[in-house]
Design a protein around this motif. Structure first.
Motif, PDB file in Angstrom:
ATOM      1  N   GLU A  47      35.444  41.512  37.846  1.00  0.00           N
ATOM      2  CA  GLU A  47      35.447  42.548  38.879  1.00  0.00           C
ATOM      3  C   GLU A  47      36.094  42.034  40.162  1.00  0.00           C
ATOM      4  OE1 GLU A  47      31.357  44.875  37.550  1.00  0.00           O
ATOM      5  OE2 GLU A  47      31.211  43.060  38.774  1.00  0.00           O
ATOM      6  N   LEU A  48      35.777  40.804  40.541  1.00  0.00           N
ATOM      7  CA  LEU A  48      36.383  40.218  41.739  1.00  0.00           C
ATOM      8  C   LEU A  48      37.892  40.082  41.581  1.00  0.00           C
ATOM      9  CD1 LEU A  48      33.714  37.498  42.507  1.00  0.00           C
ATOM     10  CD2 LEU A  48      34.328  39.410  44.009  1.00  0.00           C
ATOM     11  N   GLU A  49      38.324  39.618  40.410  1.00  0.00           N
ATOM     12  CA  GLU A  49      39.753  39.446  40.156  1.00  0.00           C
ATOM     13  C   GLU A  49      40.483  40.775  40.271  1.00  0.00           C
ATOM     14  OE1 GLU A  49      42.533  36.984  37.059  1.00  0.00           O
ATOM     15  OE2 GLU A  49      40.673  37.833  36.288  1.00  0.00           O
ATOM     16  N   LYS A  50      39.922  41.819  39.706  1.00  0.00           N
ATOM     17  CA  LYS A  50      40.554  43.139  39.736  1.00  0.00           C
ATOM     18  C   LYS A  50      40.580  43.718  41.150  1.00  0.00           C
ATOM     19  CE  LYS A  50      39.138  46.218  36.701  1.00  0.00           C
ATOM     20  NZ  LYS A  50      38.496  47.393  36.053  1.00  0.00           N
ATOM     21  N   GLN A  51      39.463  43.622  41.853  1.00  0.00           N
ATOM     22  CA  GLN A  51      39.355  44.233  43.178  1.00  0.00           C
ATOM     23  C   GLN A  51      40.168  43.514  44.243  1.00  0.00           C
ATOM     24  OE1 GLN A  51      35.270  44.917  44.295  1.00  0.00           O
ATOM     25  NE2 GLN A  51      34.831  46.007  42.399  1.00  0.00           N
ATOM     26  N   LEU A  52      40.261  42.191  44.140  1.00  0.00           N
ATOM     27  CA  LEU A  52      40.907  41.414  45.200  1.00  0.00           C
ATOM     28  C   LEU A  52      42.298  40.915  44.852  1.00  0.00           C
ATOM     29  CD1 LEU A  52      37.839  39.324  46.391  1.00  0.00           C
ATOM     30  CD2 LEU A  52      38.829  41.351  47.477  1.00  0.00           C
ATOM     31  N   ASP A  53      42.679  41.048  43.589  1.00  0.00           N
ATOM     32  CA  ASP A  53      43.979  40.555  43.131  1.00  0.00           C
ATOM     33  C   ASP A  53      44.135  39.055  43.410  1.00  0.00           C
ATOM     34  OD1 ASP A  53      46.368  41.026  41.763  1.00  0.00           O
ATOM     35  OD2 ASP A  53      47.493  41.232  43.634  1.00  0.00           O
ATOM     36  N   ILE A  54      43.041  38.331  43.215  1.00  0.00           N
ATOM     37  CA  ILE A  54      43.054  36.867  43.275  1.00  0.00           C
ATOM     38  C   ILE A  54      42.894  36.407  41.835  1.00  0.00           C
ATOM     39  CG2 ILE A  54      41.946  34.769  44.136  1.00  0.00           C
ATOM     40  CD1 ILE A  54      40.789  36.469  46.421  1.00  0.00           C
ATOM     41  N   HIS A  55      43.843  35.627  41.352  1.00  0.00           N
ATOM     42  CA  HIS A  55      43.867  35.288  39.933  1.00  0.00           C
ATOM     43  C   HIS A  55      43.353  33.881  39.667  1.00  0.00           C
ATOM     44  CE1 HIS A  55      45.967  39.014  39.331  1.00  0.00           C
ATOM     45  NE2 HIS A  55      46.798  38.675  40.291  1.00  0.00           N
ATOM     46  N   GLN A  56      43.010  33.649  38.410  1.00  0.00           N
ATOM     47  CA  GLN A  56      42.617  32.322  37.949  1.00  0.00           C
ATOM     48  C   GLN A  56      43.827  31.405  38.093  1.00  0.00           C
ATOM     49  OE1 GLN A  56      39.643  31.548  37.159  1.00  0.00           O
ATOM     50  NE2 GLN A  56      38.681  33.484  36.725  1.00  0.00           N
ATOM     51  N   PRO A  57      43.707  30.151  38.368  1.00  0.00           N
ATOM     52  CA  PRO A  57      42.476  29.391  38.592  1.00  0.00           C
ATOM     53  C   PRO A  57      41.992  29.420  40.040  1.00  0.00           C
ATOM     54  CG  PRO A  57      44.293  27.870  38.547  1.00  0.00           C
ATOM     55  CD  PRO A  57      44.873  29.261  38.320  1.00  0.00           C
ATOM     56  N   SER A  58      42.780  30.036  40.927  1.00  0.00           N
ATOM     57  CA  SER A  58      42.406  30.060  42.346  1.00  0.00           C
ATOM     58  C   SER A  58      41.045  30.710  42.563  1.00  0.00           C
ATOM     59  CB  SER A  58      43.480  30.791  43.154  1.00  0.00           C
ATOM     60  OG  SER A  58      43.132  30.807  44.511  1.00  0.00           O
TER      61      SER A  58
END
Length: 109
Positions: A47-58
């Motif tokens: 959910e965080l990745e989708k909402q914030l557009d911050i990707h793995q591994p960051s």
């Protein structure tokens, strides 16, 4: 010992160290965005990745920093790990930052 009105320098240094650590954690854009999002409620990594557009591994790296600093806590539900803000001091700072920089009335000419 009677209160002389003078601040306890030892206590001030300790508090300054705690405040510095908190501000250092908030000084990273991705960590600040994560905390802002989590201040609205508990979310899992997807959910965080989708909402914030911050990707793995960051994303995982920044969540790890926030966990080590004690700013977020986790809860496991099945395969998912949910994150939430754990430090009331962080919530207070996030509210202040929101009012200063994000609220409609914060536009200063």
């Amino acid at each position: 010992m009677p209160d002389t009105g003078k601040p306890d320098l030892r206590k001030m240094r300790e508090s300054a160290g705690q405040a510095t650590a908190m501000l250092r954690s908030l000084a990273n854009r991705d960590r600040l965005l994560l905390l802002c999002q989590l201040s609205q409620g508990e979310l899992n990594v997807s959910e965080l990745e989708k909402q914030l557009d911050i990707h793995q591994p960051s994303l995982s790296q920044q969540l790890g920093v926030l966990r080590r600093e004690g700013l977020v806590a986790t809860r496991r539900e099945g395969k998912h790990i949910y994150y939430r803000v754990a430090a009331p001091q962080a919530l207070c700072l996030l509210q202040t930052l929101y009012h200063l920089y994000c609220a409609e009335s914060s536009n200063v000419d």
